[in-house]
Scaffold this active site. Structure first.
Site, PDB file in Angstrom:
ATOM      1  N   HIS A 297      34.523  47.905  46.065  1.00  0.00           N
ATOM      2  CA  HIS A 297      33.931  47.067  45.016  1.00  0.00           C
ATOM      3  C   HIS A 297      32.914  47.919  44.269  1.00  0.00           C
ATOM      4  O   HIS A 297      31.735  47.930  44.597  1.00  0.00           O
ATOM      5  CB  HIS A 297      33.268  45.824  45.610  1.00  0.00           C
ATOM      6  CG  HIS A 297      32.886  44.823  44.554  1.00  0.00           C
ATOM      7  ND1 HIS A 297      31.799  44.985  43.737  1.00  0.00           N
ATOM      8  CD2 HIS A 297      33.478  43.663  44.169  1.00  0.00           C
ATOM      9  CE1 HIS A 297      31.716  43.960  42.896  1.00  0.00           C
ATOM     10  NE2 HIS A 297      32.725  43.144  43.141  1.00  0.00           N
TER      11      HIS A 297
ATOM     12  N   MET B 254      38.840  34.310  57.983  1.00  0.00           N
ATOM     13  CA  MET B 254      38.739  32.895  57.667  1.00  0.00           C
ATOM     14  C   MET B 254      37.454  32.328  58.278  1.00  0.00           C
ATOM     15  O   MET B 254      37.208  32.492  59.469  1.00  0.00           O
ATOM     16  CB  MET B 254      39.956  32.164  58.242  1.00  0.00           C
ATOM     17  CG  MET B 254      39.874  30.653  58.143  1.00  0.00           C
ATOM     18  SD  MET B 254      40.117  30.060  56.456  1.00  0.00           S
ATOM     19  CE  MET B 254      40.141  28.283  56.783  1.00  0.00           C
TER      20      MET B 254
ATOM     21  N   CYS C  33      37.437  27.059  48.643  1.00  0.00           N
ATOM     22  CA  CYS C  33      38.639  27.756  49.105  1.00  0.00           C
ATOM     23  C   CYS C  33      39.410  28.500  48.028  1.00  0.00           C
ATOM     24  O   CYS C  33      40.103  29.479  48.320  1.00  0.00           O
ATOM     25  CB  CYS C  33      39.593  26.759  49.780  1.00  0.00           C
ATOM     26  SG  CYS C  33      38.804  25.626  50.944  1.00  0.00           S
TER      27      CYS C  33
ATOM     28  N   HIS D 170      42.061  31.732  48.327  1.00  0.00           N
ATOM     29  CA  HIS D 170      43.481  31.394  48.490  1.00  0.00           C
ATOM     30  C   HIS D 170      44.208  31.152  47.160  1.00  0.00           C
ATOM     31  O   HIS D 170      45.433  30.993  47.157  1.00  0.00           O
ATOM     32  CB  HIS D 170      43.634  30.160  49.385  1.00  0.00           C
ATOM     33  CG  HIS D 170      43.116  30.368  50.776  1.00  0.00           C
ATOM     34  ND1 HIS D 170      43.802  31.100  51.719  1.00  0.00           N
ATOM     35  CD2 HIS D 170      41.970  29.961  51.377  1.00  0.00           C
ATOM     36  CE1 HIS D 170      43.109  31.119  52.849  1.00  0.00           C
ATOM     37  NE2 HIS D 170      41.988  30.450  52.660  1.00  0.00           N
TER      38      HIS D 170
END
Length: 573
Positions: free
Chosen positions: A398, A117, A76, A80
């Site tokens: 990117h 998510m 995660c 985050h």
């Protein structure tokens, strides 16, 4: 009983939709390829941290907290943030999460959201107990990893071969300028490969998951940095090139470079850390740490304090004795004057948040850096020390280092691909002879799909190459697309690079990072499979777009990025 379970599942699905919609309203959606890119494990998973207690949060045992903490940093933190302040993913601080409540969070973790998510439960990545654990964990105060200062760095600093004991001249017969440094991601190594003979020169032990390789101004020393913030300095003059110095500059990092301005060649090196948020300037011969500078501060625009502004790309200016340091969360480019470390001068240029990767335009005056979650490219004028322009592009640019082309209509342009859509943006970079096109998106090419990481061309080539290793469709992730620069409107041709590799097993075979040889007539690709699967390097003839060679070796485990010495030394892309 079956009817009751059906009703429960319908209720959960409805709750999931409501939760996902609410979370998605907080900001722009994030593509699955971007989530896949950011969600890699963090080296901080093994660092000691203390349990935090929030009286409003549901109770957790010390063992539960530690297990959840490890899971967070494995899965995660890349999205985050270490302190859960948000980056690609939304903030997960207790003031937000405790208000949502455990049941709401369990649904969100289980089913994911349209904003990107992952659906951790329904995908099978987590079970119900793990989902419950994580829902409770993110309501507690995030534990803070330890800092990493000068004393910590010096404990890790090793000079393996003193400068006085190194070769006074090149002791090997390799064509050093055509050596490739290839990251072996999961073994903590780089493979040095002779670009002329296609033979492996040496497998060098490095940090974990080397992110980039960079060259000293002279081209003698190769610097690589792992995600664990370990830097290795490799002397290419040795009979068998190998490590001569190493250091860790933090607990997690991505960037390294060396001084290139006239009179300062090979004198200094610099590395930027994700944690702690700081950059470190070192001696260019030994990696002895000289100066550490924190990047904590205010975000461009909102002027809100951010405790975790990670250092992304760093390049060395060709116009001044300066390093160009790009800070991710605050959206600032720092022009760090290294001419006097005792009186360090830093020019702060604000552009857009989430600065990530980028490269020089063909004149090497303008650094084109992607603010990837802002969907912008900022052009930093290294000669004048200012922001030249900000250009809106596609979703989640990117570029890697990008690609420089001479367009038949728009003149010099710089190109970037995107993680979040199937386009390639061309941006004009010549404000003198093509002023009307300067720093504008002058054209948009269509590719096969999102999930692109790297784009590449060469001054001697008439082709533009783009990968898409994070696209969910194997047909796309296992191939490369090529455009004819002289006729970009006719679209692309597809090269089945993974098929050409002729691998025996059923690995992922993601094709990543086109890189030219020094002569500009070969393009190298990594065919990247799992650690326990066979991988390879595939070399394509740039003139004919046909297979030229395949390099296979049991030591080539999870090859990803690779960097040609000459092109990297001279910023050719």
């Amino acid at each position: 009983m079956k009817a009751i379970k059906t009703v429960q599942h319908l209720a959960l699905a409805a709750l999931a939709m409501a939760a996902a919609t609410a979370m998605a309203q907080a900001g722009k959606g994030v593509s699955q390829p971007e989530m896949n890119y950011q969600a890699g494990g963090s080296p901080l998973v093994n660092e000691p941290m203390h349990q935090s207690n929030n009286p409003k949060a549901p109770p957790m045992t010390a063992a539960e907290f530690e297990k959840a903490r490890q899971t967070y940093f494995e899965r995660c933190a890349g999205c985050h943030g270490v302190l859960r302040k948000g980056a690609t993913g939304k903030p997960l601080t207790p003031d937000i999460t405790t208000a949502k409540g455990t049941d709401y969070l369990k649904v969100f973790i289980s089913y994911g959201s349209p904003a990107g998510m992952p659906n951790w439960l329904t995908s099978g990545e987590m079970n119900e107990q793990e989902v419950d654990l994580m829902a409770r964990y993110i309501q507690h105060e995030p534990p803070t990893p330890p800092e990493f200062g000068m004393a910590d760095m010096k404990k890790t600093w090793k000079v393996i071969v003193e400068p006085k004991d190194r070769p006074k001249k090149k002791l090997n017969n390799y064509n050093i300028e055509n050596i490739f440094s290839t990251t072996l991601r999961d073994t903590g190594e780089v493979a040095l490969i002779d670009g002329d003979t296609k033979q492996i020169i040496n497998i060098v032990k490095t940090g974990y998951a080397v992110h980039i390789s960079r060259l000293s101004a002279s081209g003698r020393y190769l610097f690589v940095i792992g995600r664990d913030a370990k830097i290795n300095m490799i002397d290419l003059w040795m009979e068998k090139p190998d490590n001569v110095a190493e250091i860790r500059v933090g607990l997690e990092a991505r960037s390294v470079d060396t001084s290139k301005f006239k009179g300062y060649e090979d004198k200094l090196a610099i590395a930027g850390s994700y944690w702690p948020p700081q950059y470190t300037i070192m001696d260019g011969d030994t990696l002895e740490p000289k100066k550490i500078v924190s990047t904590r501060g205010m975000v461009v625009g909102t002027q809100e304090y951010h405790p975790e502004p990670r250092v992304a790309s760093i390049v060395a200016s060709h116009f001044k004795p300066e390093f160009v340091v790009n800070v991710k969360e605050t959206g600032k480019t720092l022009m760090v004057d290294y001419s006097n470390l005792d009186a360090l001068k830093v020019t702060e240029i604000g552009s857009a948040p989430f600065l990530h990767d980028g490269g020089w335009d063909s004149s090497k005056r303008y650094f084109m850096v992607a603010a990837n979650n802002s969907n912008k490219i900022a052009a930093i004028d290294a000669k004048e020390g200012k922001l030249a322009a900000i250009t809106e592009v596609g979703k989640i640019p990117h570029p890697g280092r990008g690609a420089n082309l001479l367009h038949p209509k728009f003149g010099p342009v710089w190109a970037t691909g995107h993680l979040g859509d199937d386009t390639i943006s061309l941006i004009g970079t010549d404000p003198k002879k093509h002023k009307e096109y300067a720093f504008k998106e002058v054209a948009k090419l269509t590719g096969p799909g999102g999930g692109a990481l790297f784009i590449k061309s060469h001054p001697k080539s008439t082709h533009l190459y783009s990968d898409a290793p994070l696209n969910p469709d194997p047909k796309i992730s296992q191939s490369i697309v090529v455009y004819d620069i002289k006729d970009l409107d006719k679209g692309f041709v597809t090269l089945p690079v993974a098929e050409w590799a002729g691998l025996k097993d059923d690995g992922a075979k993601r094709v990543v990072q086109p890189e030219f040889n020094k002569a500009g007539d070969e393009v190298w690709f990594s065919v990247w499979s799992a650690k326990n699967k066979e991988s390879a390097l595939v070399i394509v003839d740039d003139k004919t777009l046909t297979l030229k060679a395949v390099i296979k070796d049991p030591r080539l485990i999870t090859p990803t990025g690779h960097f040609n010495v000459y092109n990297t030394q001279h910023d050719i892309y």
